[in-house]
Design an enzyme around this catalytic site. Structure first.
Site, PDB file in Angstrom:
ATOM      1  N   ASP A 245       0.678  -1.259  -0.222  1.00 17.00           N
ATOM      2  CA  ASP A 245      -0.102   0.032   0.227  1.00 17.00           C
ATOM      3  C   ASP A 245       1.004   1.347  -0.525  1.00 17.00           C
ATOM      4  OD1 ASP A 245      -1.664   2.221   0.326  1.00 17.00           O
ATOM      5  OD2 ASP A 245      -2.403   1.074   2.597  1.00 17.00           O
ATOM      6  N   GLU A 271      -1.702  -1.061  -3.329  1.00 22.82           N
ATOM      7  CA  GLU A 271      -3.007   0.138  -2.691  1.00 22.82           C
ATOM      8  C   GLU A 271      -2.683   1.315  -3.738  1.00 22.82           C
ATOM      9  OE1 GLU A 271      -4.525  -1.384   0.153  1.00 22.82           O
ATOM     10  OE2 GLU A 271      -5.470   0.418   1.113  1.00 22.82           O
ATOM     11  N   GLU A 298     -10.094   4.238  -0.665  1.00 26.58           N
ATOM     12  CA  GLU A 298     -10.062   4.587   0.681  1.00 26.58           C
ATOM     13  C   GLU A 298     -10.195   6.470   0.580  1.00 26.58           C
ATOM     14  OE1 GLU A 298      -6.652   2.659   2.339  1.00 26.58           O
ATOM     15  OE2 GLU A 298      -6.310   4.906   3.104  1.00 26.58           O
ATOM     16  N   ASP A 321     -15.285   2.639   1.564  1.00 30.24           N
ATOM     17  CA  ASP A 321     -14.801   3.562   3.143  1.00 30.24           C
ATOM     18  C   ASP A 321     -15.824   3.615   3.034  1.00 30.24           C
ATOM     19  OD1 ASP A 321     -12.683   4.381   4.553  1.00 30.24           O
ATOM     20  OD2 ASP A 321     -14.597   5.793   4.534  1.00 30.24           O
ATOM     21  N   HIS A 348     -11.594  -0.813   2.719  1.00 26.10           N
ATOM     22  CA  HIS A 348     -10.945  -0.093   3.271  1.00 26.10           C
ATOM     23  C   HIS A 348     -11.785   0.052   5.151  1.00 26.10           C
ATOM     24  CE1 HIS A 348      -9.067   3.583   5.238  1.00 26.10           C
ATOM     25  NE2 HIS A 348      -8.277   2.664   4.845  1.00 26.10           N
TER      26      HIS A 348
HETATM   27 MG   LIG Z   1      -4.729   1.940   2.334  1.00 24.62          MG
END
Ligand SMILES: [Mg+2]
Length: 448
Positions: A245, A271, A298, A321, A348
């Site tokens: 990420d 990510e 997210e 999210d 997320h």
């Molecule tokens: Mg993340």
């Protein structure tokens, strides 16, 4: 007739930067926070909702929620909670406030907190956790709460209805299986950038032993560090999937180059490789790093950006999210868009309370939308759960089905009082620091 009596908003912050929980290449020192709203009715009912933030600026969202809350004051409660599509549109498309977005950033998140507080009221009145409330609604009722504005070219109401009608088949069995066995989880707990190698290895081994489907490591600070940390993690967990990420750290060519340099460690997905607004950039990265998957969401502000990411074949995994968009309604739209394009949703979570909220969407998705758990898992991070009325329960690497009526947003009154910023006793005890920045990470952030 019961009316909305009051809507109060609180600035609640936790000094997580003291331990570097949640540190990544961009968010180097978050104090996990909630702009927390309580919507009360004349009859004494309460609906809770919040927006997650990283600390400074939480007061801005508090003010934005107050501005939108004026649109709900003294309104008939039943009209709002039994027409949640209408309630959402009243806020999101307000003719004056929409200038602040439209449908993005502070204004969108503020709408989301209020909309979700109304869903919390509705779910509590019906005595059901949100996921069961949604799963019990008819396909027509669900379609009625979705705002198809600017997405109908990719998902029409008729297509959404088809998806939801198909989701009725076997629904009772899937609900029973969710109640018995829960839903798969992966964990980011080992992978924060501020953690030592020893802590990374120890937590990675622990996550594998506990049965999580995947671990995730933060990357994007330094390539040499990423290669060392991924090697250690790969040795610690064997063949268990490891995602990486970057929290939007890179430009497009750099993302492709950097991820290729990590290919030997077989990352399951990368990510947020770049700005979440860069739809074509994501498509280029996806082509450039295959077979590594691309995931994002997210920081995606609304259903319209998700639509384009899907249309452009830019993502393999959609990470909705719970507090970035305009509440429960918009996340139903996001689930339906993902189902329409055949892309799995892996929400997320983390922060404060995001696990408690977001689990409901995956449970609903499996029960009544995609009807699949293949390639699907919910992010899990193991801190701050103790502050919630119903903390998430994890067993064998899976989320157990939430049982308490509501959306999962309700934070304990004692926690809210203790961590109200800046006057709560918790903040007085830690010396009122708004963020305690570790010197090493501050320089990494400054060199971006
Ligand atoms: Mg993340």
């Amino acid at each position: 007739m019961s009316r909305i009596a009051s809507i109060t908003v609180h600035d609640i912050r936790f000094p997580t930067s003291l331990e570097l929980d949640g540190s990544d290449a961009v968010n180097v020192d978050p104090d996990y926070s909630a702009a927390y709203v309580i919507t009360r009715t004349d009859d004494g009912e309460e609906g809770h909702g919040f927006v997650f933030t990283c600390g400074r600026g939480n007061e801005v969202i508090v003010k934005a929620i107050e501005a939108y809350a004026a649109l709900l004051q003294r309104r008939d409660v039943d009209e709002l909670i039994y027409d949640l599509g209408g309630a959402s549109r009243r806020l999101v498309h307000d003719s004056q406030l929409r200038w602040l977005g439209p449908e993005k950033g502070v204004s969108q998140m503020a709408c989301g907190a209020l909309v979700s507080s109304l869903w919390d009221l509705r779910a509590k009145r019906e005595g059901k956790p949100l996921w069961l409330l949604l799963s019990g609604m008819s396909p027509e009722e669900i379609v009625d709460v979705v705002d198809f504005t600017h997405i109908s070219d990719a998902l029409s109401p008729a297509q959404a209805l088809d998806i939801l009608r198909a989701g009725q088949d076997g629904k009772a069995e899937r609900i029973a299986s969710l109640q018995a066995e829960g839903f798969p989880a992966y964990t980011t707990s080992p992978g924060w950038l501020g953690y030592s190698d020893e802590k990374l290895v120890r937590l990675s081994r622990q996550a594998a032993a506990e049965g999580f489907s995947m671990i995730k490591l933060k990357v994007g600070g330094s390539l040499a560090d990423d290669q060392r940390r991924l090697r250690l993690a790969r040795e610690a967990v064997g063949d268990l999937p490891i995602a990486i990420d970057a929290n939007q750290r890179w430009d497009v060519p750099e993302a492709i180059e950097w991820v290729r340099q990590l290919e030997d460690f077989r990352p399951y997905w990368v990510e947020e490789p770049t700005s979440t607004d860069d739809i074509l950039g994501h498509a280029a990265i996806r082509a450039g790093v295959s077979p590594t998957r691309v995931a994002t969401g997210e920081a995606v502000a609304n259903r319209i950006v998700f639509k384009q990411l899907l249309q452009a074949k830019a993502i393999d995994v959609l990470q909705l999210d719970s507090t970035r968009v305009a509440g429960v309604n918009e996340n139903i739209a996001n689930l339906l868009l993902a189902a329409r394009f055949g892309v799995p949703v892996c929400p997320h979570a983390g922060g404060v309370g995001l696990c408690e909220l977001v689990q409901h969407f995956s449970f609903f998705d499996y029960a009544a939308v995609s009807a699949s758990q293949e390639d699907r898992m919910i992010e899990y991070v193991d801190h701050l759960h103790e502050h919630f009325a119903e903390p998430v329960r994890i067993g064998g690497g899976r989320y157990a089905a939430p049982q308490r009526p509501g959306t999962g947003a309700e934070m304990l009154a004692a926690s809210r009082a203790r961590w109200e910023f800046p006057s709560g006793q918790g903040w007085l005890d830690v010396g009122g620091r708004t963020a305690v920045t570790a010197p090493g990470l501050a320089s990494a952030g400054a060199s971006r």
